[in-house]
Design a protein around this motif. Structure first.
Motif, PDB file in Angstrom:
ATOM      1  N   LEU A 113      35.001  -4.983  64.352  1.00 24.07           N
ATOM      2  CA  LEU A 113      36.216  -5.205  65.129  1.00 24.07           C
ATOM      3  C   LEU A 113      36.462  -4.060  66.107  1.00 24.07           C
ATOM      4  O   LEU A 113      36.854  -4.288  67.252  1.00 24.07           O
ATOM      5  CB  LEU A 113      37.424  -5.390  64.206  1.00 24.07           C
ATOM      6  CG  LEU A 113      37.443  -6.700  63.427  1.00 24.07           C
ATOM      7  CD1 LEU A 113      38.567  -6.692  62.398  1.00 24.07           C
ATOM      8  CD2 LEU A 113      37.581  -7.882  64.364  1.00 24.07           C
ATOM      9  N   ALA A 114      36.218  -2.839  65.670  1.00 24.78           N
ATOM     10  CA  ALA A 114      36.369  -1.694  66.573  1.00 24.78           C
ATOM     11  C   ALA A 114      35.406  -1.823  67.749  1.00 24.78           C
ATOM     12  O   ALA A 114      35.767  -1.540  68.894  1.00 24.78           O
ATOM     13  CB  ALA A 114      36.140  -0.392  65.812  1.00 24.78           C
ATOM     14  N   GLY A 115      34.186  -2.275  67.467  1.00 21.49           N
ATOM     15  CA  GLY A 115      33.206  -2.460  68.533  1.00 21.49           C
ATOM     16  C   GLY A 115      33.608  -3.541  69.521  1.00 21.49           C
ATOM     17  O   GLY A 115      33.368  -3.397  70.730  1.00 21.49           O
ATOM     18  N   THR A 116      34.235  -4.613  69.042  1.00 20.20           N
ATOM     19  CA  THR A 116      34.658  -5.678  69.959  1.00 20.20           C
ATOM     20  C   THR A 116      35.890  -5.271  70.753  1.00 20.20           C
ATOM     21  O   THR A 116      36.143  -5.813  71.821  1.00 20.20           O
ATOM     22  CB  THR A 116      34.977  -6.990  69.212  1.00 20.20           C
ATOM     23  OG1 THR A 116      36.100  -6.797  68.358  1.00 20.20           O
ATOM     24  CG2 THR A 116      33.788  -7.497  68.436  1.00 20.20           C
ATOM     25  N   LEU A 117      36.637  -4.335  70.222  1.00 22.86           N
ATOM     26  CA  LEU A 117      37.872  -3.927  70.893  1.00 22.86           C
ATOM     27  C   LEU A 117      37.596  -3.129  72.167  1.00 22.86           C
ATOM     28  O   LEU A 117      38.390  -3.168  73.110  1.00 22.86           O
ATOM     29  CB  LEU A 117      38.719  -3.098  69.917  1.00 22.86           C
ATOM     30  CG  LEU A 117      40.186  -2.931  70.237  1.00 22.86           C
ATOM     31  CD1 LEU A 117      40.855  -4.286  70.407  1.00 22.86           C
ATOM     32  CD2 LEU A 117      40.873  -2.167  69.126  1.00 22.86           C
ATOM     33  N   VAL A 118      36.469  -2.443  72.220  1.00 28.04           N
ATOM     34  CA  VAL A 118      36.154  -1.618  73.399  1.00 28.04           C
ATOM     35  C   VAL A 118      36.004  -2.480  74.656  1.00 28.04           C
ATOM     36  O   VAL A 118      36.715  -2.248  75.643  1.00 28.04           O
ATOM     37  CB  VAL A 118      34.915  -0.734  73.135  1.00 28.04           C
ATOM     38  CG1 VAL A 118      34.477  -0.027  74.397  1.00 28.04           C
ATOM     39  CG2 VAL A 118      35.203   0.263  72.023  1.00 28.04           C
ATOM     40  N   GLY A 160      45.640   2.302  69.452  1.00 25.48           N
ATOM     41  CA  GLY A 160      46.196   2.424  68.097  1.00 25.48           C
ATOM     42  C   GLY A 160      45.491   1.507  67.109  1.00 25.48           C
ATOM     43  O   GLY A 160      45.199   1.897  65.976  1.00 25.48           O
ATOM     44  N   LEU A 161      45.190   0.264  67.530  1.00 21.53           N
ATOM     45  CA  LEU A 161      44.426  -0.645  66.682  1.00 21.53           C
ATOM     46  C   LEU A 161      43.047  -0.070  66.378  1.00 21.53           C
ATOM     47  O   LEU A 161      42.550  -0.173  65.258  1.00 21.53           O
ATOM     48  CB  LEU A 161      44.274  -2.010  67.356  1.00 21.53           C
ATOM     49  CG  LEU A 161      45.490  -2.914  67.371  1.00 21.53           C
ATOM     50  CD1 LEU A 161      45.245  -4.124  68.263  1.00 21.53           C
ATOM     51  CD2 LEU A 161      45.837  -3.343  65.965  1.00 21.53           C
ATOM     52  N   PHE A 162      42.436   0.525  67.391  1.00 17.14           N
ATOM     53  CA  PHE A 162      41.114   1.144  67.218  1.00 17.14           C
ATOM     54  C   PHE A 162      41.184   2.239  66.154  1.00 17.14           C
ATOM     55  O   PHE A 162      40.324   2.319  65.273  1.00 17.14           O
ATOM     56  CB  PHE A 162      40.627   1.704  68.556  1.00 17.14           C
ATOM     57  CG  PHE A 162      39.205   2.153  68.556  1.00 17.14           C
ATOM     58  CD1 PHE A 162      38.172   1.233  68.685  1.00 17.14           C
ATOM     59  CD2 PHE A 162      38.881   3.492  68.446  1.00 17.14           C
ATOM     60  CE1 PHE A 162      36.853   1.638  68.691  1.00 17.14           C
ATOM     61  CE2 PHE A 162      37.571   3.913  68.448  1.00 17.14           C
ATOM     62  CZ  PHE A 162      36.549   2.985  68.572  1.00 17.14           C
TER      63      PHE A 162
END
Length: 181
Positions: A87-92, A122-124
């Protein structure tokens, strides 16, 4: 602490599940915003995985599917650490494409995008915490170090015991030679 972790994971994953499902159904609305980001990423994808489709709509669908799947995994407590990293990777790319406040001329639009950019930041951070969370259990690094330390102490004990037994054997042999025979 488990109920707090469970609730926090569900709350953190909610935005990814909802937006992933919505964007998977209708990716075309995101294509214009995603195009500048995908144009930069496509050469790398083509070099790394030449058989993968690289049109913008397909990449938006893949990103949405990963968000939906990883969001559900995080919410249900299955493979939570890898799901949080995904999810962190898709957030970028989502943040870079969806909230480029640095390129807005309109001050109101710039402020809105900046707020959403910071929200995603913040989500990251929350996802990084979820990825690092071992749920109170020791992490792999600690377990490996602990196992190595335990093995080292076992070897040191065995060496001390062998030395002590060797000294006893030498003393016994010397005493046996001194006996008249």
């Amino acid at each position: 602490m488990k109920p707090v972790r469970t609730l926090a994971r569900v709350m953190l994953s909610g935005i990814f599940v909802v937006s992933g499902a919505r964007n998977l159904q209708n990716p075309s609305r995101l294509v214009p915003a995603a195009k500048p980001v995908t144009d930069r990423v496509v050469p790398l994808i083509e070099r790394t995985w030449p058989a993968v489709p690289t049109d913008t709509e397909t990449l938006v669908r893949v990103n949405s599917a990963v968000q939906l799947g990883a969001g559900l995994m995080l919410a249900t407590g299955r493979f939570t650490r890898p799901a949080a990293l995904l999810l962190a990777g898709t957030l970028v790319p989502t943040t870079a494409a969806g909230h480029p406040f640095w390129s807005n001329d309109d001050p109101a639009q710039r402020t809105q995008n900046q707020i959403h950019f910071l929200k995603n930041l913040g989500l990251f951070g929350g996802l990084l915490l979820a990825a690092a969370d071992t749920e109170g259990k020791p992490g792999l690094r600690w377990r490996a170090g602990h196992r190595i330390g335990h093995s080292r102490r076992s070897v040191q004990r065995a060496v001390r015991t062998a030395r002590r037994e060797a000294r006893i054997a030498v003393r016994s042999a010397a005493a046996a030679r001194r006996l008249p025979g």
